[in-house]
Design an enzyme around this catalytic site. Structure first.
Site, mmCIF file in Angstrom:
data_model
loop_
_atom_site.group_PDB
_atom_site.id
_atom_site.type_symbol
_atom_site.label_atom_id
_atom_site.label_comp_id
_atom_site.label_asym_id
_atom_site.label_seq_id
_atom_site.Cartn_x
_atom_site.Cartn_y
_atom_site.Cartn_z
ATOM 1 N N CYS A 1 1.792 -2.573 -67.547
ATOM 2 C CA CYS A 1 2.586 -1.372 -67.269
ATOM 3 C C CYS A 1 2.573 -1.502 -65.717
ATOM 4 O O CYS A 1 1.541 -1.729 -65.106
ATOM 5 C CB CYS A 1 1.807 -0.101 -67.871
ATOM 6 S SG CYS A 1 2.880 1.323 -67.177
ATOM 7 N N CYS B 1 -1.477 3.801 -63.388
ATOM 8 C CA CYS B 1 -2.718 4.947 -63.490
ATOM 9 C C CYS B 1 -4.251 4.439 -63.284
ATOM 10 O O CYS B 1 -4.514 3.602 -63.895
ATOM 11 C CB CYS B 1 -2.606 5.642 -64.784
ATOM 12 S SG CYS B 1 -0.632 6.115 -64.956
ATOM 13 N N CYS C 1 -6.541 3.625 -66.329
ATOM 14 C CA CYS C 1 -6.078 3.267 -67.325
ATOM 15 C C CYS C 1 -6.251 1.366 -67.173
ATOM 16 O O CYS C 1 -5.624 0.840 -66.216
ATOM 17 C CB CYS C 1 -4.439 3.534 -67.619
ATOM 18 S SG CYS C 1 -3.900 2.627 -68.859
ATOM 19 N N GLY D 1 1.744 0.258 -72.167
ATOM 20 C CA GLY D 1 3.234 0.552 -71.395
ATOM 21 C C GLY D 1 3.654 1.814 -71.493
ATOM 22 O O GLY D 1 3.180 2.872 -72.016
ATOM 23 N N CYS E 1 -6.204 2.922 -75.331
ATOM 24 C CA CYS E 1 -5.198 2.380 -74.721
ATOM 25 C C CYS E 1 -5.723 1.148 -73.767
ATOM 26 O O CYS E 1 -6.348 1.232 -72.696
ATOM 27 C CB CYS E 1 -4.498 3.560 -73.430
ATOM 28 S SG CYS E 1 -3.280 2.890 -72.731
HETATM 29 N N1 SAH Z 1 2.522 5.401 -70.636
HETATM 30 C C1 SAH Z 1 2.291 6.328 -71.448
HETATM 31 C C2 SAH Z 1 1.628 6.399 -73.117
HETATM 32 C C3 SAH Z 1 0.585 5.051 -72.907
HETATM 33 S S1 SAH Z 1 -1.154 5.800 -72.828
HETATM 34 C C4 SAH Z 1 1.488 7.447 -70.922
HETATM 35 O O1 SAH Z 1 0.923 7.409 -69.784
HETATM 36 O O2 SAH Z 1 1.553 8.615 -71.443
HETATM 37 C C5 SAH Z 1 -1.380 7.034 -73.887
HETATM 38 C C6 SAH Z 1 -2.572 7.914 -73.173
HETATM 39 O O3 SAH Z 1 -3.927 7.506 -73.009
HETATM 40 C C7 SAH Z 1 -2.110 8.687 -71.900
HETATM 41 O O4 SAH Z 1 -2.079 9.790 -71.820
HETATM 42 C C8 SAH Z 1 -2.843 7.698 -70.919
HETATM 43 O O5 SAH Z 1 -3.069 8.452 -69.582
HETATM 44 C C9 SAH Z 1 -4.117 7.906 -71.805
HETATM 45 N N2 SAH Z 1 -5.238 6.965 -71.202
HETATM 46 C C10 SAH Z 1 -5.131 5.621 -70.489
HETATM 47 N N3 SAH Z 1 -6.188 5.104 -70.236
HETATM 48 C C11 SAH Z 1 -7.154 5.885 -70.768
HETATM 49 C C12 SAH Z 1 -8.352 5.902 -70.842
HETATM 50 N N4 SAH Z 1 -9.108 4.592 -70.332
HETATM 51 N N5 SAH Z 1 -9.360 6.656 -71.342
HETATM 52 C C13 SAH Z 1 -8.446 7.821 -72.089
HETATM 53 N N6 SAH Z 1 -7.353 8.084 -71.975
HETATM 54 C C14 SAH Z 1 -6.574 6.926 -71.281
HETATM 55 FE FE1 SF4 Z 2 -0.223 4.937 -66.734
HETATM 56 FE FE2 SF4 Z 2 0.632 5.162 -69.308
HETATM 57 FE FE3 SF4 Z 2 1.128 2.786 -67.905
HETATM 58 FE FE4 SF4 Z 2 -1.281 3.552 -68.353
HETATM 59 S S1 SF4 Z 2 0.068 3.035 -70.083
HETATM 60 S S2 SF4 Z 2 -0.833 2.880 -66.343
HETATM 61 S S3 SF4 Z 2 -1.444 5.572 -68.657
HETATM 62 S S4 SF4 Z 2 1.679 4.980 -67.729
#
Ligand code: SAH
Ligand code: SF4
Length: 383
Positions: A114, A118, A121, A173, A347
């Site tokens: 991705c 973030c 993540c 993603g 995720c």
């Molecule tokens: N890209 C999209 C969907 C995928 S992530 C998004 O960001 O919404 C699905 C969810 O898991 C998102 O809310 C993301 O911020 C959260 N997430 C990502 N990494 C995480 C982690 N290590 N622990 C908890 N939640 C996480």
């Molecule tokens: Fe951010 Fe979602 Fe991409 Fe992870 S998968 S980097 S939470 S947009």
């Protein structure tokens, strides 16, 4: 190169059948093919007994039904199942099935890696590799149905309990950054001649790409989850950097516009609780003010730690306190149960482990109960 029919939507499949010069009508043929692939789980043309033999032979020369290439299939003690899928050039994505008493949810990936970075993540830390194709996205649902025995007895669309009753685009993603392929795949999820899921049972989660969210409202309005994670722009700029481009106020306005067409009358805000970062009493109060005016529910997610993340999961007391403050203000706030912890069903996590080539990671993977394992030699690295 043969065309993979799994990734063709109704209109494309109809056009494909027209090119075959087919009689009876191409629409009917397209429906037959959709039923066989998506409702019976066919992976070859030989079983399609209501299609003439010469046509089946022609299809076999010209087309394929190619599902994902599965590197690893793991099952957790609580029934959570996770598949690691090889998407070529050293990349892997994952699909997770989460069974519950009254429903079964499949979490699907939309991209290898991705680009949105973030900070908490694991997928974001890997960087972006490529968009998944429609076939690779819908192939995850096709494959999971196959593995979970959903095609046996072909109970789809007959009102009986389905193994997979809900789909969430919450895997690896950012689905709105792969708009066309994600929408095509979701249209197949909703199509009565394919998976026949209601719009309420398909949820797209986004970190907040505002223009694409407006397009989704017109193209394929499904249930919406938005990754908020912070009550103000200063903190969200750090946790979800796309916020610098589309700040909270613009994002919330887009959410309200989306609700006009949405199958549900609320947006689900995801808020991952990070110890000492976004879990204080003051931040809970600020969050209440921030979301005022947006019909919403808030899903508090315990952070899933990964090596080198630099964050820790909030303490249980902090989670309870945060939730109570929201509840007292009249908001609907739930705490997501952590599921499949023993297979790291969060995720981006398992694919993250594949990227980690240290011996420690290998030993950790060796402790996971492996249901079915294929040699992963060609797929060692996720950048
Ligand atoms: N890209 C999209 C969907 C995928 S992530 C998004 O960001 O919404 C699905 C969810 O898991 C998102 O809310 C993301 O911020 C959260 N997430 C990502 N990494 C995480 C982690 N290590 N622990 C908890 N939640 C996480
Ligand atoms: Fe951010 Fe979602 Fe991409 Fe992870 S998968 S980097 S939470 S947009």
């Amino acid at each position: 190169m043969p065309v993979n029919l799994l990734g063709l939507g109704r209109a494309e499949l109809t056009a494909y059948c027209a090119n075959l010069g087919e009689n009876p009508p191409r629409r009917f043929r397209a429906r037959q093919l959709m039923h066989w692939m998506h409702q019976a789980g066919a992976d070859s043309f030989s079983a399609m007994t209501d299609i003439s033999k010469p046509l089946r032979e022609r299809l076999a020369l010209d087309a394929v039904i190619a599902g994902p290439s599965v590197m690893r299939d793991t099952a957790a003690a609580d029934g959570t199942r996770k598949w690691l899928l090889d998407v070529g050039t050293g990349n892997a994505v994952e699909t997770v099935f989460i069974p519950e008493t009254s429903r079964g949810t499949l979490c699907i990936s939309s991209q290898a890696g991705c680009a949105l970075e973030c900070s908490f993540c694991a997928t974001g830390r890997q960087g972006f590799n490529r968009n998944l194709t429609t076939a690779e996205i819908i192939g995850q649902l096709w494959w999971a149905n196959k593995c979970l025995g959903a095609y046996e007895g072909a109970n789809n669309n007959k009102g009986e309990a389905r193994v997979i009753s809900n789909v969430v685009m919450m895997g690896m993603g950012e689905p709105l950054a792969n708009f066309d392929n994600v929408v095509s795949a979701m249209q197949l999820m909703l199509d009565d001649d394919a998976y026949g899921l209601s719009r309420r049972r398909v949820t797209l989660s986004t970190s907040g790409l505002v223009p694409a969210l407006d397009r989704l409202r017109e193209a394929c309005p499904v249930a919406l989850a938005v990754s908020l994670h912070a009550p103000n722009d200063t903190l969200r700029n750090v946790l979800v950097p796309i916020n610098k481009k589309y700040p909270i106020r613009e994002l919330l306005a887009a959410c309200v516009r989306y609700l006009d067409k949405a199958p549900r009358d609320f947006v689900m805000f995801e808020y991952t609780l990070l110890d000492g970062v976004n879990d204080s009493v003051a931040q809970a109060r600020e969050l209440i003010e921030t979301v005022k005016g947006v019909p919403c529910k808030i899903n508090l997610i315990p952070f899933n730690p990964f090596e080198g993340s630099g964050y820790a999961r909030s303490k249980p007391d902090a989670v309870r306190r945060f939730q109570e403050i929201l509840l007292r203000a009249g908001l609907v706030a739930t705490t997501r149960k952590t599921r499949g912890d023993d297979i790291a069903a969060a995720c981006g996590q398992l694919a993250g482990q594949v990227a980690d080539k240290t011996r420690r990671a290998e030993r950790r993977l060796a402790r996971i109960p492996v249901v079915e394992k294929e040699p992963a030699s060609a797929v060692g690295v996720v950048p």
